[in-house]
Design a protein around this motif. Structure first.
Motif, PDB file in Angstrom:
ATOM      1  N   ASP A  53       0.822  -1.204   0.000  1.00  0.00           N
ATOM      2  CA  ASP A  53       0.000   0.000   0.000  1.00  0.00           C
ATOM      3  C   ASP A  53       0.862   1.263   0.000  1.00  0.00           C
ATOM      4  O   ASP A  53       0.485   2.283  -0.581  1.00  0.00           O
TER       5      ASP A  53
ATOM      6  N   ASP B 123      -3.815  -3.715   2.688  1.00  0.00           N
ATOM      7  CA  ASP B 123      -5.043  -3.154   3.246  1.00  0.00           C
ATOM      8  C   ASP B 123      -4.781  -2.528   4.606  1.00  0.00           C
ATOM      9  O   ASP B 123      -5.489  -2.787   5.588  1.00  0.00           O
TER      10      ASP B 123
ATOM     11  N   HIS C  66      -6.287  -7.476   0.843  1.00  0.00           N
ATOM     12  CA  HIS C  66      -6.281  -7.514   2.305  1.00  0.00           C
ATOM     13  C   HIS C  66      -5.407  -8.648   2.802  1.00  0.00           C
ATOM     14  O   HIS C  66      -5.575  -9.808   2.415  1.00  0.00           O
TER      15      HIS C  66
END
Length: 334
Positions: free
Chosen positions: A245, A273, A288
């Motif tokens: 991320d 995530d 995720h």
């Protein structure tokens, strides 16, 4: 009858390392009054000779040690470490075990501090641990579990990770399903096991396409510059898979600097995530990774190993899941 192979002794380790038995013993007990060079030679000899430490009456049983375990983190920057700590701490508290948190520096001094505490076991989170360090821990009878291992662990070492390959494949399938054909991937450290798994999973679903892959010299360092080099061209990729991320945030920065819009001009998919993924605008589509659950699973696995050492080191891989938000859409031209 073939003569039984002689057991490797600490004297053998000392001889191979070019030092004395008391000095080799200091290394295995975490004493700080040993030079770094001597410590490295002893750890290398322990690994090469397969020394397993004393057993029987001379050994210190794990159950006689304090109810203390160690969580060693590669660093505390960012929320990945916070989530891992949360999961490990919850499982330790539920078991009535006290937790000590350490940060692994590049000098390797964390190992001596860990051994000196005479603890029962340790979870090593994202620590690029060497074969010599693992062998030293085994010789000192300190069981360990690797949480999200950086390199492929030996078969004798337990580990907990995420389904990184499946997560990378899910990212590719999502983008291809939207109609994207010009794809790019930005990976963190190319040596990291999780990076290669994510890249390989993505490529497996996009094998019929020409996927450009770039790697950062250090995890999450220079992501914006790398993304700029990909996007500032005549026919840039219409979608970028960022292997973390934090890298995805760098892609956002590069797009904004170039006057590009997410997802109208370039779609972005991240991985992890983290809470930061929802702070971006538009909110980040990402894979995720159940970091807290991974931490809890690693601690529970360590507790099982401490109570009843298994013949084979257990491995556990937790599922990942694609979370679709606002950073992905159909390309302007399919």
């Amino acid at each position: 009858m073939q003569e039984q192979q002689r057991r490797t002794t600490l004297a053998d380790v000392a001889e191979a390392a070019g030092t004395t038995v008391p000095t080799a013993s200091k290394v295995l007990s975490g004493r700080s009054d040993v030079s770094a060079a001597t410590r490295e030679r002893v750890m290398r000899a322990v690994a090469e000779l397969g020394y397993r430490g004393r057993s029987g009456r001379g050994a210190v049983p794990r159950t006689d040690r304090p109810a203390l375990v160690d969580l060693v983190l590669m660093g505390v920057k960012g929320t990945w470490a916070n989530h891992a700590l949360l999961g490990v701490e919850r499982a330790a508290t539920a078991a009535g075990v006290d937790l000590v948190v350490s940060v692994a520096g590049e000098d390797g001094a964390w190992l001596s501090r860990l051994l000196e505490r005479n603890l029962r076991g340790a979870v090593l989170a994202l620590v690029d641990v060497t074969a010599g360090q693992l062998a030293t821990l085994a010789a000192a009878h300190v069981p360990v579990v690797l949480l999200d291992p950086v390199t492929q662990p030996p078969s004798t070492v337990a580990s907990v990770g995420a389904a990184n390959w499946a997560g990378g494949r899910a990212a590719a399938e999502h983008l291809i399903g939207l109609g994207h054909r010009r794809l790019a991937v930005i990976g963190a450290d190319r040596r990291a096991l999780y990076t290669q798994a994510r890249v390989d999973g993505f490529r497996s679903a996009a094998a019929h396409l020409d996927v450009e892959v770039r790697y950062l010299d250090r995890p999450d360092a220079g992501a914006a510059d790398t993304a700029t080099a990909l996007l500032d061209r005549e026919a840039p990729p219409t979608a970028v898979f960022a292997c973390t991320d934090n890298i995805a945030a760098g892609v956002y920065d590069a797009a904004e600097a170039l006057g590009l819009r997410v997802p109208a001009d370039v779609s972005v998919v991240g991985f992890d995530d983290l809470p930061e993924a929802q702070w971006l605008r538009p909110a980040l589509t990402t894979v995720h990774q159940p970091i807290a659950e991974m931490g809890a699973a690693a601690m529970r696995m360590l507790l099982r190993i401490m109570a009843d050492p298994p013949r084979d080191a257990p491995r556990e891989e937790l599922a990942t899941q694609l979370i679709v938000r606002g950073s992905t859409g159909r390309p302007r031209t399919a």
